[in-house]
Design a protein around this motif. Structure first.
Motif, PDB file in Angstrom:
ATOM      1  N   TYR A  53     -43.411 -68.500  38.838  1.00 29.36           N
ATOM      2  CA  TYR A  53     -43.461 -67.592  39.985  1.00 29.36           C
ATOM      3  C   TYR A  53     -43.865 -68.354  41.246  1.00 29.36           C
ATOM      4  O   TYR A  53     -43.263 -68.182  42.308  1.00 29.36           O
ATOM      5  CB  TYR A  53     -44.437 -66.450  39.705  1.00 29.36           C
ATOM      6  N   ALA A  54     -44.872 -69.193  41.127  1.00 29.90           N
ATOM      7  CA  ALA A  54     -45.325 -69.982  42.283  1.00 29.90           C
ATOM      8  C   ALA A  54     -44.222 -70.904  42.776  1.00 29.90           C
ATOM      9  O   ALA A  54     -43.993 -71.012  43.985  1.00 29.90           O
ATOM     10  CB  ALA A  54     -46.572 -70.787  41.923  1.00 29.90           C
ATOM     11  N   LEU A  55     -43.536 -71.555  41.854  1.00 28.23           N
ATOM     12  CA  LEU A  55     -42.445 -72.454  42.251  1.00 28.23           C
ATOM     13  C   LEU A  55     -41.300 -71.677  42.891  1.00 28.23           C
ATOM     14  O   LEU A  55     -40.780 -72.083  43.935  1.00 28.23           O
ATOM     15  CB  LEU A  55     -41.918 -73.218  41.028  1.00 28.23           C
ATOM     16  N   ASP A  56     -40.901 -70.577  42.276  1.00 27.70           N
ATOM     17  CA  ASP A  56     -39.792 -69.767  42.794  1.00 27.70           C
ATOM     18  C   ASP A  56     -40.073 -69.230  44.189  1.00 27.70           C
ATOM     19  O   ASP A  56     -39.162 -69.043  44.985  1.00 27.70           O
ATOM     20  CB  ASP A  56     -39.504 -68.583  41.869  1.00 27.70           C
ATOM     21  N   ASN A  57     -41.344 -68.962  44.475  1.00 30.21           N
ATOM     22  CA  ASN A  57     -41.721 -68.373  45.756  1.00 30.21           C
ATOM     23  C   ASN A  57     -42.341 -69.375  46.715  1.00 30.21           C
ATOM     24  O   ASN A  57     -42.896 -68.996  47.738  1.00 30.21           O
ATOM     25  CB  ASN A  57     -42.664 -67.199  45.513  1.00 30.21           C
ATOM     26  N   GLN A  58     -42.238 -70.649  46.359  1.00 28.72           N
ATOM     27  CA  GLN A  58     -42.723 -71.748  47.206  1.00 28.72           C
ATOM     28  C   GLN A  58     -44.172 -71.544  47.630  1.00 28.72           C
ATOM     29  O   GLN A  58     -44.545 -71.807  48.770  1.00 28.72           O
ATOM     30  CB  GLN A  58     -41.801 -71.940  48.399  1.00 28.72           C
ATOM     31  N   LEU A  59     -44.986 -71.090  46.680  1.00 23.78           N
ATOM     32  CA  LEU A  59     -46.414 -70.949  46.934  1.00 23.78           C
ATOM     33  C   LEU A  59     -47.078 -72.314  46.780  1.00 23.78           C
ATOM     34  O   LEU A  59     -46.576 -73.166  46.047  1.00 23.78           O
ATOM     35  CB  LEU A  59     -47.040 -69.961  45.944  1.00 23.78           C
ATOM     36  N   GLU A  94     -52.351 -62.398  40.691  1.00 22.53           N
ATOM     37  CA  GLU A  94     -52.440 -61.157  41.476  1.00 22.53           C
ATOM     38  C   GLU A  94     -51.161 -60.950  42.290  1.00 22.53           C
ATOM     39  O   GLU A  94     -50.616 -59.847  42.322  1.00 22.53           O
ATOM     40  CB  GLU A  94     -53.641 -61.216  42.424  1.00 22.53           C
ATOM     41  N   LYS A  95     -50.686 -62.008  42.929  1.00 22.32           N
ATOM     42  CA  LYS A  95     -49.445 -61.910  43.713  1.00 22.32           C
ATOM     43  C   LYS A  95     -48.264 -61.569  42.816  1.00 22.32           C
ATOM     44  O   LYS A  95     -47.420 -60.738  43.170  1.00 22.32           O
ATOM     45  CB  LYS A  95     -49.183 -63.221  44.451  1.00 22.32           C
ATOM     46  N   LEU A  96     -48.191 -62.211  41.655  1.00 23.66           N
ATOM     47  CA  LEU A  96     -47.099 -61.957  40.723  1.00 23.66           C
ATOM     48  C   LEU A  96     -47.105 -60.508  40.257  1.00 23.66           C
ATOM     49  O   LEU A  96     -46.070 -59.840  40.259  1.00 23.66           O
ATOM     50  CB  LEU A  96     -47.212 -62.904  39.517  1.00 23.66           C
ATOM     51  N   LEU A  97     -48.268 -60.004  39.878  1.00 27.29           N
ATOM     52  CA  LEU A  97     -48.336 -58.634  39.371  1.00 27.29           C
ATOM     53  C   LEU A  97     -48.065 -57.597  40.455  1.00 27.29           C
ATOM     54  O   LEU A  97     -47.651 -56.476  40.145  1.00 27.29           O
ATOM     55  CB  LEU A  97     -49.699 -58.386  38.715  1.00 27.29           C
ATOM     56  N   MET A  98     -48.295 -57.952  41.707  1.00 24.62           N
ATOM     57  CA  MET A  98     -48.043 -57.019  42.803  1.00 24.62           C
ATOM     58  C   MET A  98     -46.635 -57.164  43.386  1.00 24.62           C
ATOM     59  O   MET A  98     -46.227 -56.354  44.215  1.00 24.62           O
ATOM     60  CB  MET A  98     -49.091 -57.221  43.899  1.00 24.62           C
ATOM     61  N   SER A  99     -45.896 -58.177  42.951  1.00 25.50           N
ATOM     62  CA  SER A  99     -44.569 -58.427  43.508  1.00 25.50           C
ATOM     63  C   SER A  99     -43.527 -57.536  42.835  1.00 25.50           C
ATOM     64  O   SER A  99     -43.748 -57.050  41.726  1.00 25.50           O
ATOM     65  CB  SER A  99     -44.189 -59.895  43.324  1.00 25.50           C
ATOM     66  N   LYS A 105     -36.399 -60.084  33.398  1.00 24.17           N
ATOM     67  CA  LYS A 105     -35.435 -61.162  33.612  1.00 24.17           C
ATOM     68  C   LYS A 105     -36.189 -62.478  33.618  1.00 24.17           C
ATOM     69  O   LYS A 105     -37.305 -62.543  34.126  1.00 24.17           O
ATOM     70  CB  LYS A 105     -34.714 -60.989  34.953  1.00 24.17           C
ATOM     71  N   PRO A 106     -35.585 -63.530  33.083  1.00 24.51           N
ATOM     72  CA  PRO A 106     -36.276 -64.821  33.115  1.00 24.51           C
ATOM     73  C   PRO A 106     -36.466 -65.290  34.554  1.00 24.51           C
ATOM     74  O   PRO A 106     -35.588 -65.112  35.390  1.00 24.51           O
ATOM     75  CB  PRO A 106     -35.359 -65.758  32.340  1.00 24.51           C
ATOM     76  N   LEU A 107     -37.632 -65.854  34.831  1.00 28.42           N
ATOM     77  CA  LEU A 107     -37.885 -66.398  36.150  1.00 28.42           C
ATOM     78  C   LEU A 107     -37.110 -67.701  36.287  1.00 28.42           C
ATOM     79  O   LEU A 107     -37.040 -68.483  35.360  1.00 28.42           O
ATOM     80  CB  LEU A 107     -39.382 -66.633  36.350  1.00 28.42           C
TER      81      LEU A 107
END
Length: 109
Positions: A53-59, A94-99, A105-107
Motif C-alpha cells: 500500500y505504501a509503495l502503491d501510494n508513494q508514501l 491507519e491510512k490503508l484501513l481508511m482508504s 483485489k491484489p495490491l
C-alpha cells in the motif's frame, strides 16, 4: 471455520497497536508481538499488504532496505521491522484501513 480475509487480518493487526499519541513532538506506539508469534504467515500477509500500500501510494518508507526485506518475505525480518518501525506501520495501516482501496483485489507492486 472460514479463514480470515486480508481485511479482517489487517483490522486484527490494528488492534495490536496502542497509540499513546505525541509526547514532546515524538509519536509513541506500543505493538503487541503476540499477533506475530501466534501466526507467522498472517504477519507476513499483513506486513506485505501495508508495505505494498505504501509503495502503491508513494508514501514515505522509513528506510531503503525495507523494500529488500519486503521481497524476501521472511518472518524474522518482518517481525524485527515492525518492532523497530511500529509508528510507521501504525500510521500506514491507519491510512490503508481508511482508504477506498479494495482489499479483495491484489495490491499492485
Amino acid at each position: 471455520m472460514n479463514p480470515a480475509t486480508l481485511e479482517e487480518e489487517l483490522h486484527d493487526f490494528r488492534k495490536t497497536f496502542i497509540d499513546f499519541g505525541v509526547i514532546r513532538d515524538q509519536h509513541f506506539v506500543h505493538w503487541n508481538e503476540t499477533f506475530a508469534t501466534d501466526n507467522k504467515e498472517r504477519l507476513i500477509r499483513v506486513v506485505g499488504a501495508v508495505v505494498r500500500y505504501a509503495l502503491d501510494n508513494q508514501l514515505p518508507i522509513p528506510f531503503d532496505r525495507l523494500i529488500l526485506f519486503f521481497h524476501k518475505g521472511e518472518f524474522d525480518l518482518y517481525f524485527r521491522t515492525v518492532k523497530a518501525y511500529s509508528v510507521w506501520f501504525f500510521d500506514t495501516l491507519e491510512k490503508l484501513l481508511m482508504s477506498p482501496v479494495s482489499l479483495s483485489k491484489p495490491l499492485k507492486l
